[in-house]
Design an enzyme around this catalytic site. Structure first.
Site, PDB file in Angstrom:
ATOM      1  N   ASN A 162       0.675  -1.227  -0.077  1.00  0.00           N
ATOM      2  CA  ASN A 162       0.044  -0.171   0.054  1.00  0.00           C
ATOM      3  C   ASN A 162       0.947   1.072   0.015  1.00  0.00           C
ATOM      4  O   ASN A 162       0.601   2.232  -0.607  1.00  0.00           O
ATOM      5  CB  ASN A 162      -0.807  -0.060   1.357  1.00  0.00           C
ATOM      6  CG  ASN A 162      -2.139  -0.539   0.758  1.00  0.00           C
ATOM      7  OD1 ASN A 162      -2.706  -0.704  -0.290  1.00  0.00           O
ATOM      8  ND2 ASN A 162      -3.055  -0.904   1.855  1.00  0.00           N
TER       9      ASN A 162
ATOM     10  N   GLU B 213      -6.105  -6.956   5.288  1.00  0.00           N
ATOM     11  CA  GLU B 213      -5.685  -7.998   4.446  1.00  0.00           C
ATOM     12  C   GLU B 213      -5.794  -9.241   4.977  1.00  0.00           C
ATOM     13  O   GLU B 213      -5.077 -10.124   4.957  1.00  0.00           O
ATOM     14  CB  GLU B 213      -4.039  -7.744   4.138  1.00  0.00           C
ATOM     15  CG  GLU B 213      -3.166  -8.011   5.161  1.00  0.00           C
ATOM     16  CD  GLU B 213      -3.120  -7.166   6.351  1.00  0.00           C
ATOM     17  OE1 GLU B 213      -2.239  -7.190   7.307  1.00  0.00           O
ATOM     18  OE2 GLU B 213      -3.810  -6.200   6.402  1.00  0.00           O
TER      19      GLU B 213
END
Length: 177
Positions: free
Chosen positions: A118, A153
């Site tokens: 990210n 996640e």
């Protein structure tokens, strides 16, 4: 007779060509005997009420409710089950096993270094990675298995009728995929 029991008695046109959903007028029918002087039934009066508008609205409402039910149980990003859905499904499975016997396994996993993905590539790229992981996991699992997004996640898979050794094999397949 209600349209919900049987859509129609007689195949009358409904005159709603715009809807295109129904072939014939949906009807509520009432049957009333017409008796003679000796109180014997000579005729039957059938009253037909057009219920097509109500039928269409009711069917659309049922479809909308089903879609809301589906959407409320799905994670918007990954299209996997959301946490509340899979927790409820898992609880039901455990209760079933307690009552009837059997086995269930639970796999919980997360993606290593996802924060780094990210940070380096942006959240849109991270979202695509999550979608790809979800799709790949679905390819490995059986239709009876339930996979959901735990959060971020993190993912959860429960495997009905699966022992620990079999679950370890599935976990390894998921990891490799």
């Amino acid at each position: 007779m209600s349209w919900e029991q049987r859509p129609y008695l007689l195949q009358f046109s409904h005159g709603r060509s715009v809807t295109g959903q129904l072939d014939f007028m949906y009807q509520n029918c009432n049957f009333a005997p017409i008796c003679d002087q000796n109180n014997e039934v000579q005729y039957v009066c059938v009253t037909i009420k057009d219920m097509t508008d109500i039928a269409i609205s009711t069917m659309q409402l049922k479809e909308a409710c089903a879609e809301l039910e589906r959407v409320s149980s799905i994670d918007g990003l990954t299209q996997l089950y959301n946490r509340s859905h899979w927790e409820k499904a898992f609880t039901n499975e455990v209760e079933r096993i307690e009552r009837y016997g059997g086995e269930v396994s639970l796999i919980i996993f997360d993606m290593d270094y996802f924060k780094k993905i990210n940070d380096q590539n942006g959240h849109l790229f991270g979202d695509q990675v999550l979608r790809e992981v979800a799709q790949r996991c679905k390819e490995v699992l059986r239709s009876a298995d339930v996979i959901g997004r735990y959060g971020g996640e993190e993912f959860v898979v429960f495997l009905p009728e699966t022992n620990v050794q079999e679950a370890a094999l599935v976990a390894e397949k998921l990891r490799k995929k």
